[in-house]
Design a protein around this motif. Sequence first.
Motif, mmCIF file in Angstrom:
data_model
loop_
_atom_site.group_PDB
_atom_site.id
_atom_site.type_symbol
_atom_site.label_atom_id
_atom_site.label_comp_id
_atom_site.label_asym_id
_atom_site.label_seq_id
_atom_site.Cartn_x
_atom_site.Cartn_y
_atom_site.Cartn_z
ATOM 1 N N LYS A 1 0.846 -1.194 0.000
ATOM 2 C CA LYS A 1 0.000 0.000 0.000
ATOM 3 C C LYS A 1 0.879 1.241 0.000
ATOM 4 N N VAL A 2 0.294 2.269 -0.605
ATOM 5 C CA VAL A 2 0.989 3.535 -0.736
ATOM 6 C C VAL A 2 0.086 4.631 -0.202
ATOM 7 N N ALA A 3 0.696 5.664 0.350
ATOM 8 C CA ALA A 3 -0.086 6.782 0.884
ATOM 9 C C ALA A 3 -0.772 7.506 -0.265
ATOM 10 N N ASN A 4 -1.998 7.929 -0.038
ATOM 11 C CA ASN A 4 -2.752 8.651 -1.072
ATOM 12 C C ASN A 4 -2.080 9.959 -1.452
ATOM 13 N N ALA A 5 -1.311 10.532 -0.526
ATOM 14 C CA ALA A 5 -0.601 11.768 -0.854
ATOM 15 C C ALA A 5 0.381 11.538 -1.999
ATOM 16 N N ALA A 6 0.978 10.346 -2.073
ATOM 17 C CA ALA A 6 1.901 10.045 -3.167
ATOM 18 C C ALA A 6 1.167 9.965 -4.494
ATOM 19 N N LEU A 7 -0.056 9.464 -4.486
ATOM 20 C CA LEU A 7 -0.828 9.392 -5.726
ATOM 21 C C LEU A 7 -1.274 10.778 -6.188
ATOM 22 N N ARG A 8 -1.447 11.700 -5.248
ATOM 23 C CA ARG A 8 -1.881 13.046 -5.621
ATOM 24 C C ARG A 8 -0.732 13.952 -6.033
ATOM 25 N N PHE A 9 0.491 13.592 -5.625
ATOM 26 C CA PHE A 9 1.631 14.468 -5.898
ATOM 27 C C PHE A 9 1.955 14.505 -7.383
ATOM 28 N N ARG A 10 2.370 15.710 -7.823
ATOM 29 C CA ARG A 10 2.808 15.905 -9.208
ATOM 30 C C ARG A 10 3.915 16.949 -9.200
ATOM 31 N N PRO A 11 5.074 16.614 -9.730
ATOM 32 C CA PRO A 11 6.176 17.586 -9.701
ATOM 33 C C PRO A 11 5.837 18.855 -10.469
ATOM 34 N N THR A 12 6.436 19.926 -10.054
ATOM 35 C CA THR A 12 6.217 21.215 -10.710
ATOM 36 C C THR A 12 6.735 21.177 -12.135
ATOM 37 N N GLY A 13 5.882 21.601 -13.065
ATOM 38 C CA GLY A 13 6.271 21.713 -14.463
ATOM 39 C C GLY A 13 6.079 20.472 -15.284
ATOM 40 N N VAL A 14 5.802 19.336 -14.654
ATOM 41 C CA VAL A 14 5.616 18.093 -15.414
ATOM 42 C C VAL A 14 4.296 18.156 -16.157
ATOM 43 N N GLY A 15 4.334 17.970 -17.453
ATOM 44 C CA GLY A 15 3.110 17.963 -18.263
ATOM 45 C C GLY A 15 2.543 19.341 -18.506
ATOM 46 N N GLU A 16 3.286 20.441 -18.150
ATOM 47 C CA GLU A 16 2.765 21.777 -18.357
ATOM 48 C C GLU A 16 3.465 22.414 -19.535
ATOM 49 N N SER A 17 2.708 23.157 -20.310
ATOM 50 C CA SER A 17 3.291 23.894 -21.412
ATOM 51 C C SER A 17 3.918 25.185 -20.915
ATOM 52 N N LYS A 18 3.458 25.707 -19.779
ATOM 53 C CA LYS A 18 4.014 26.903 -19.185
ATOM 54 C C LYS A 18 3.704 26.856 -17.701
ATOM 55 N N PRO A 19 4.420 27.602 -16.876
ATOM 56 C CA PRO A 19 4.157 27.572 -15.444
ATOM 57 C C PRO A 19 2.736 27.989 -15.157
ATOM 58 N N ALA A 20 2.131 27.329 -14.183
ATOM 59 C CA ALA A 20 0.759 27.625 -13.807
ATOM 60 C C ALA A 20 0.701 27.796 -12.306
ATOM 61 N N ALA A 21 -0.102 28.768 -11.873
ATOM 62 C CA ALA A 21 -0.191 29.059 -10.446
ATOM 63 C C ALA A 21 -0.771 27.880 -9.690
ATOM 64 N N GLU A 22 -1.666 27.132 -10.353
ATOM 65 C CA GLU A 22 -2.320 26.053 -9.650
ATOM 66 C C GLU A 22 -1.365 24.918 -9.328
ATOM 67 N N ALA A 23 -0.246 24.841 -10.069
ATOM 68 C CA ALA A 23 0.659 23.718 -9.878
ATOM 69 C C ALA A 23 1.892 24.084 -9.061
ATOM 70 N N GLN A 24 1.974 25.295 -8.548
ATOM 71 C CA GLN A 24 3.120 25.718 -7.774
ATOM 72 C C GLN A 24 3.079 25.116 -6.373
ATOM 73 N N PRO A 25 4.235 25.040 -5.735
ATOM 74 C CA PRO A 25 4.250 24.531 -4.362
ATOM 75 C C PRO A 25 3.365 25.378 -3.468
ATOM 76 N N GLY A 26 2.699 24.722 -2.583
ATOM 77 C CA GLY A 26 1.808 25.410 -1.653
ATOM 78 C C GLY A 26 0.376 25.436 -2.115
ATOM 79 N N THR A 27 0.068 25.041 -3.383
ATOM 80 C CA THR A 27 -1.316 25.013 -3.841
ATOM 81 C C THR A 27 -1.985 23.749 -3.335
ATOM 82 N N THR A 28 -3.304 23.724 -3.378
ATOM 83 C CA THR A 28 -4.067 22.595 -2.856
ATOM 84 C C THR A 28 -4.074 21.458 -3.850
ATOM 85 N N ALA A 29 -4.419 20.271 -3.354
ATOM 86 C CA ALA A 29 -4.514 19.100 -4.234
ATOM 87 C C ALA A 29 -5.600 19.296 -5.276
ATOM 88 N N ALA A 30 -6.688 19.980 -4.904
ATOM 89 C CA ALA A 30 -7.765 20.225 -5.865
ATOM 90 C C ALA A 30 -7.286 21.098 -7.010
#
Length: 499
Positions: free
Chosen positions: A337-366
């Motif tokens: 088993k793995v913690a659900n936090a690991a499934l929700r985590f996504r590194p900054t910039g992965v899969g993004e065409s440009k930086p987005a505020a929603e994906a910066q550190p400190g933003t919510t999982a939603a």
Amino acid sequence: MTRELRKIIAILVLVAAAAGGWAWYNARNAGGETKYRIGKIERGPLQAVVVASGTLNAVTTVQVGSQISGQILEIRADFNSQVKKDQIIARIDPQSFELRVNQTRADVDAARSAVAVATAGLAAQKAELGRVKVNLADAERDLNRKKMLVEKNFISPAELDKARTVYDGTREQQKSVEAQSEVAESQIASAQAAVKQREALLKQAQVDLERTIIRAPVDGTVILRNVDAGQTVAASLQAPVLFTIAQDLRDMQVEAAIDEADVGRLRVDQKAAFTVDAFPRRNFAGEIKQIRKSPVNVQNVISYTVVISAANPDQSLLPGMTANVRVVVDSRDNVLKVANAALRFRPTGVGESKPAAEAQPGTTAAQQFRQRVFDELKPDASQKAKLEQIFDEMRQKMAELRDMSKDTDRRKQGERLRAESRARVMEILSDAQKPVYERLLGELGGSRTGASAAGRVWVPGPDGQPKAAELRIGLTDGTSTEITEGPLKEGDEVILGIG
């Protein structure tokens, strides 16, 4: 809005932005590398649980009422009284009902006397009919005799006419007496019917008199008493409830309200456990006896009543107590088993065409999930506008849930809102986008039903950069999720978040 207020708001925004930037900056070490929170893949038991609240009640609860109106003369049972079937527990003043019984009994006697009078009248008519029949026979013989005498010219025809007149008159008299006899018989039948009617009224009066004595219909315990001696009860279209009797408090049940999102996971005979606030350290066991198909709608929230047995041999559980129910719908004994936090985590910039505020550190999982939907689904302008509307409405509704006092109610409402949001999103996606969205949902929180779904976690790479690991995930308890397939093993590290 005044100029001073605008300045204050602008200052607050700048302060918040500075604080966020400082937190983001501190999340990096002196060498400029991002610091990650690390967790490990574990092996152990996992349970999916449905949590709800309900009310304890006796299996059979009988409301004792009154079918008649009157003044309570005597109370023989009180709260917590142990009563037996047919035991007298109250009495209504019987005086008026006793008078009614006496009156109807007198009416019965009068009706029976009328039957006797009518019977005597019939007997008199029958005697009169017998006398008329004798006279008719005598007149007939006299007529026949005079016919012979007239033929021989011994008497005049006038004598024959008189004899015929007497005969005809006697015959008509017989018909009259027979009719009177029939009338007398009808009078007897009417009088007998009146007797039956009066007897029925007498029985009704006796039943009402008997109902002045209130008896316990079952063996049990009085849990509610609504009347006192001297109080008047009025029985009209609905019988007033005088007592409520619980048949057997050693065998009780919990009537739990299960959200529609969870009711499909429950089955009859499933084991359940519950606690009550009166005994917080004691666990009570039971099993599901019934899943009622009647929906309950409270403020547009649909729930179903699930009946759970509750043995109560020491009678410590009392009717009306609130039970916190826990039903294990699925379990695994020894799984990765793995913690659900690991499934929700996504590194900054992965899969993004440009930086987005929603994906910066400190933003919510939603917010991160929202950005991932846009990045990986690549919706067109129309789809994006609809998705923005759905996510905004979802965010507002979820914010309103913070004011709810009970965690159970807040969790139920949250599950319902998420289910509605997911259904609305699926409606506007294409066939190619739907599998991607399902994978994102699986990564967000794992599968609630235990069915295998796609998931992705990130592990520390040799160069310090996160490396993706694709998994198949299954059962979740809300904190950890089962790994059914994948390259990871027990003890492997995964990234839970930044900082």
